[in-house]
Design a protein around this motif. Structure first.
Motif, PDB file in Angstrom:
ATOM      1  N   GLY A 299      -3.261  14.577 -12.972  1.00 56.65           N
ATOM      2  CA  GLY A 299      -2.704  13.262 -13.241  1.00 56.65           C
ATOM      3  C   GLY A 299      -1.720  12.788 -12.196  1.00 56.65           C
ATOM      4  N   ASN A 300      -1.081  13.719 -11.489  1.00 59.84           N
ATOM      5  CA  ASN A 300      -0.101  13.346 -10.457  1.00 59.84           C
ATOM      6  C   ASN A 300      -0.666  13.370  -9.040  1.00 59.84           C
ATOM      7  N   ALA A 301      -1.964  13.650  -8.896  1.00 57.17           N
ATOM      8  CA  ALA A 301      -2.540  13.831  -7.559  1.00 57.17           C
ATOM      9  C   ALA A 301      -2.398  12.587  -6.681  1.00 57.17           C
ATOM     10  N   PHE A 302      -2.411  11.408  -7.311  1.00 59.06           N
ATOM     11  CA  PHE A 302      -2.255  10.163  -6.556  1.00 59.06           C
ATOM     12  C   PHE A 302      -1.118   9.321  -7.134  1.00 59.06           C
ATOM     13  N   ALA A 303      -0.099   9.994  -7.678  1.00 61.07           N
ATOM     14  CA  ALA A 303       1.056   9.308  -8.255  1.00 61.07           C
ATOM     15  C   ALA A 303       2.269   9.513  -7.353  1.00 61.07           C
ATOM     16  N   HIS A 304       3.090   8.477  -7.226  1.00 62.20           N
ATOM     17  CA  HIS A 304       4.259   8.520  -6.332  1.00 62.20           C
ATOM     18  C   HIS A 304       5.478   7.995  -7.078  1.00 62.20           C
ATOM     19  N   GLU A 305       6.553   8.804  -7.129  1.00 64.92           N
ATOM     20  CA  GLU A 305       7.761   8.402  -7.849  1.00 64.92           C
ATOM     21  C   GLU A 305       8.977   8.298  -6.942  1.00 64.92           C
ATOM     22  N   SER A 306       9.057   9.131  -5.916  1.00 66.02           N
ATOM     23  CA  SER A 306      10.180   9.066  -4.991  1.00 66.02           C
ATOM     24  C   SER A 306      10.181   7.740  -4.240  1.00 66.02           C
ATOM     25  N   GLY A 307      11.366   7.159  -4.087  1.00 60.29           N
ATOM     26  CA  GLY A 307      11.481   5.879  -3.404  1.00 60.29           C
ATOM     27  C   GLY A 307      10.962   5.913  -1.985  1.00 60.29           C
ATOM     28  N   ILE A 308      11.231   6.994  -1.259  1.00 58.87           N
ATOM     29  CA  ILE A 308      10.771   7.122   0.131  1.00 58.87           C
ATOM     30  C   ILE A 308       9.244   7.127   0.179  1.00 58.87           C
ATOM     31  N   HIS A 309       8.628   7.880  -0.727  1.00 59.19           N
ATOM     32  CA  HIS A 309       7.170   7.952  -0.756  1.00 59.19           C
ATOM     33  C   HIS A 309       6.568   6.615  -1.183  1.00 59.19           C
ATOM     34  N   GLN A 310       7.174   5.994  -2.193  1.00 61.04           N
ATOM     35  CA  GLN A 310       6.647   4.708  -2.656  1.00 61.04           C
ATOM     36  C   GLN A 310       6.667   3.673  -1.539  1.00 61.04           C
ATOM     37  N   ASP A 311       7.756   3.632  -0.805  1.00 58.05           N
ATOM     38  CA  ASP A 311       7.879   2.675   0.298  1.00 58.05           C
ATOM     39  C   ASP A 311       6.775   2.914   1.333  1.00 58.05           C
ATOM     40  N   GLY A 312       6.519   4.190   1.667  1.00 56.50           N
ATOM     41  CA  GLY A 312       5.479   4.515   2.635  1.00 56.50           C
ATOM     42  C   GLY A 312       4.097   4.137   2.137  1.00 56.50           C
ATOM     43  N   VAL A 313       3.795   4.448   0.884  1.00 55.69           N
ATOM     44  CA  VAL A 313       2.463   4.178   0.335  1.00 55.69           C
ATOM     45  C   VAL A 313       2.210   2.682   0.236  1.00 55.69           C
ATOM     46  N   ILE A 314       3.253   1.914  -0.115  1.00 55.34           N
ATOM     47  CA  ILE A 314       3.095   0.451  -0.189  1.00 55.34           C
ATOM     48  C   ILE A 314       2.769  -0.110   1.196  1.00 55.34           C
ATOM     49  N   LYS A 315       3.436   0.434   2.217  1.00 50.47           N
ATOM     50  CA  LYS A 315       3.196  -0.056   3.579  1.00 50.47           C
ATOM     51  C   LYS A 315       1.847   0.411   4.126  1.00 50.47           C
ATOM     52  N   ASN A 316       1.499   1.661   3.885  1.00 48.71           N
ATOM     53  CA  ASN A 316       0.217   2.212   4.321  1.00 48.71           C
ATOM     54  C   ASN A 316      -0.051   3.490   3.523  1.00 48.71           C
ATOM     55  N   PRO A 317      -1.058   3.485   2.660  1.00 48.90           N
ATOM     56  CA  PRO A 317      -1.335   4.660   1.815  1.00 48.90           C
ATOM     57  C   PRO A 317      -1.510   5.961   2.600  1.00 48.90           C
ATOM     58  N   LEU A 318      -1.960   5.875   3.867  1.00 51.10           N
ATOM     59  CA  LEU A 318      -2.185   7.083   4.658  1.00 51.10           C
ATOM     60  C   LEU A 318      -0.903   7.857   4.927  1.00 51.10           C
ATOM     61  N   THR A 319       0.264   7.221   4.708  1.00 51.33           N
ATOM     62  CA  THR A 319       1.519   7.941   4.931  1.00 51.33           C
ATOM     63  C   THR A 319       1.651   9.134   3.995  1.00 51.33           C
ATOM     64  N   TYR A 320       1.129   9.015   2.773  1.00 47.31           N
ATOM     65  CA  TYR A 320       1.277  10.110   1.814  1.00 47.31           C
ATOM     66  C   TYR A 320      -0.008  10.461   1.068  1.00 47.31           C
ATOM     67  N   GLU A 321      -1.148   9.906   1.478  1.00 46.68           N
ATOM     68  CA  GLU A 321      -2.410  10.247   0.834  1.00 46.68           C
ATOM     69  C   GLU A 321      -3.441  10.595   1.905  1.00 46.68           C
ATOM     70  N   ILE A 322      -4.023  11.805   1.806  1.00 49.73           N
ATOM     71  CA  ILE A 322      -4.972  12.250   2.823  1.00 49.73           C
ATOM     72  C   ILE A 322      -6.412  11.896   2.471  1.00 49.73           C
ATOM     73  N   MET A 323      -6.609  11.308   1.297  1.00 49.71           N
ATOM     74  CA  MET A 323      -7.919  10.790   0.888  1.00 49.71           C
ATOM     75  C   MET A 323      -7.640   9.601  -0.019  1.00 49.71           C
ATOM     76  N   THR A 324      -8.604   8.748  -0.190  1.00 49.70           N
ATOM     77  CA  THR A 324      -8.383   7.605  -1.069  1.00 49.70           C
ATOM     78  C   THR A 324      -8.676   8.013  -2.517  1.00 49.70           C
ATOM     79  N   PRO A 325      -7.938   7.458  -3.466  1.00 54.57           N
ATOM     80  CA  PRO A 325      -8.263   7.746  -4.867  1.00 54.57           C
ATOM     81  C   PRO A 325      -9.669   7.294  -5.227  1.00 54.57           C
ATOM     82  N   GLN A 326     -10.132   6.221  -4.588  1.00 52.30           N
ATOM     83  CA  GLN A 326     -11.484   5.720  -4.870  1.00 52.30           C
ATOM     84  C   GLN A 326     -12.551   6.742  -4.477  1.00 52.30           C
ATOM     85  N   SER A 327     -12.264   7.571  -3.467  1.00 50.34           N
ATOM     86  CA  SER A 327     -13.262   8.543  -3.000  1.00 50.34           C
ATOM     87  C   SER A 327     -13.567   9.617  -4.031  1.00 50.34           C
ATOM     88  N   VAL A 328     -12.689   9.790  -5.035  1.00 52.41           N
ATOM     89  CA  VAL A 328     -12.942  10.771  -6.095  1.00 52.41           C
ATOM     90  C   VAL A 328     -13.123  10.093  -7.450  1.00 52.41           C
TER      91      VAL A 328
END
Length: 454
Positions: A299-328
């Motif tokens: 359930g947490n594999a593609f979830a982001h709670e830390s502010g630093i991580h959230q900011d990165g993912v909003i700007k570009n998901p590749l900052t903290y995700e090595i695959m797209t959630p859609q791919s699975v």
């Protein structure tokens, strides 16, 4: 080599959820449930479905037979059998109707198993292995897949193990499987063992691996084996299996897909968008919840709670995700709100919920959300919506309570007094009533009577 050779550039995905996965204590499935899982595995496009152990029970025999009869589309149906009179015959009977039958026979080869479990010699074990591989080839013909597994291979004397593999390939085995039955191996030594087997018989048979997770290394050992030349991997959905489980299908498949430079010119045929559906079905039918931090399907594999991580993912998901959630098979990432979240994360989450909040309003809701996160473990979507709606409904108060007092006496009589501000004017009143609550409400009524006409 008889049987179906693995195409160049491919890794054959052998799913054993319905056999080894079902051996997890408490994970038993009915024949109808096994058929339902098999249908999802077909949608996932695995190469082989190991449907069960036909000699174990009449119910498992029937489940394997039904799956073998129904499954089409080039997917092989495997049945497991001990190298023991009665087991292989029962397995052959169950899978003979399959479009692509795959007989999987095994015997233990480590000295600890030979001495304490089977109580036979190495020579006797070798003779049984050759006997039942030869039987399978004769019973199912040249086109069938005949696989041999040396149980507890990772703790078997290497010279003897190689002798066994060479002998069974000569007897007709088209796949030889190297099980790390008790999860004892580490990647460097396991890849070296796989490399030796590939060098010995890889030209004549597909080399397979079957890794358990007792040291948490099942996926690592499996991927190391692929790099060493293994071209079949035996895996389960959610890593389900005996004790600590098996190598996880989703981790192995996505590992190969996500790191192409580490697995050059290799791929599986798995339809990865079906992974989440398969994970949830197996979890539901077995009653085994998937741990939140499980790779790929947790359930947490593609979830982001830390502010630093959230900011990165909003700007570009590749900052903290090595695959797209859609791919699975997921619709997208999740932004969850907690005490470590930032304003951008909160703003992004509110947009997901249909509210575009900025400036002072965002600052206010952010302070309230962080205070709420400190007070309770989870800040839910409903909590955030309540904060937004609360702010939207705020209007200047026309009546404010400044102060109140009440006295009660024996018999229920009470006197209450209130001071109110009504549109900026202070108004006071006193009233009696049947108890303190009634007295206070009567005093409020009196204070407002002239202004509101009550």
């Amino acid at each position: 080599m008889s049987g179906s050779a693995v195409a160049a550039g491919s890794v054959r995905i052998f799913d054993t959820t319905l056999r080894d996965g079902e051996q997890a204590p408490g994970a038993g499935l009915t024949a109808a449930e096994k058929l339902e899982v098999a249908r999802q595995l077909a949608r996932l496009k695995v190469d082989v479905i190991e449907a069960g152990f036909p000699a174990a029970s009449p119910g498992d025999f029937e489940a394997v037979r039904r799956i073998a009869q129904e499954t089409k589309g080039g997917i092989a149906i495997a049945a497991l059998a001990r190298c023991r009179d009665g087991d292989p015959q029962r397995a052959v009977e169950a899978i003979r109707v399959a479009e692509r039958p795959h007989l999987h026979v095994f015997i233990a080869t480590s000295d600890i198993h030979l001495k304490h479990k089977l109580r036979i010699s190495r020579d006797e074990a070798l003779a049984e292995a050759v006997r039942w591989v030869r039987y399978g080839r004769e019973a199912l013909g040249a086109d069938a897949e005949i696989e041999f597994s040396a149980e507890d291979a990772s703790r078997t004397d290497t010279d003897f193990l190689l002798q066994v593999y060479e002998s069974v390939v000569a007897a007709g085995a088209s796949t030889v499987n190297i099980p790390d039955t008790v999860g004892y191996a580490i990647p460097s030594e396991f890849s070296a063992l796989v490399g030796r087997v590939v060098d010995l018989v890889g030209r004549d048979a597909t080399v397979s691996v079957h890794c358990h997770n007792d040291l948490g290394l099942a996926t690592a050992n499996t991927l190391a084996a692929v790099q060493a030349g293994a071209r079949q991997v035996e895996v389960t959905i959610n890593g389900l299996g005996e004790r600590a489980g098996n190598a996880s299908l989703e981790e192995v498949v996505m590992g190969i897909r996500t790191r192409p430079t580490q697995f050059p010119e290799l791929a599986s045929g798995v339809q990865t968008e079906q992974i989440t559906a398969a994970s949830r079905l197996v979890s539901y039918l077995t009653g085994f919840a998937v741990q939140p931090n499980k790779a790929i399907v947790g359930g947490n594999a593609f979830a982001h709670e830390s502010g630093i991580h959230q900011d990165g993912v909003i700007k570009n998901p590749l900052t903290y995700e090595i695959m797209t959630p859609q791919s699975v098979g997921l619709t997208g990432s999740q932004l969850t709100i907690g005490k470590l979240s930032g304003r951008r994360g909160l703003q992004g989450k509110l947009r997901e919920l249909g509210h575009d909040v900025e400036g002072e309003a965002l600052d206010t809701i952010y302070r309230q959300a962080i205070a709420l996160a400190d007070a309770k473990k989870d800040v839910t979507d409903a909590d955030l919506l309540a904060l937004v709606e609360q702010r939207a409904s705020e209007v200047p108060a026309s009546v404010e309570l400044v102060g109140w007092s009440v006295t009660s006496s024996h018999g229920g009589n009470a006197t209450g007094s209130v001071t109110l501000t009504v549109s900026g004017e202070d108004r006071s009143a006193e009233a009696t009533g049947n108890g303190p609550v009634d007295a206070l409400y009567s005093a409020v009524d009196q204070a407002l009577h002239d202004r509101l006409g009550w």
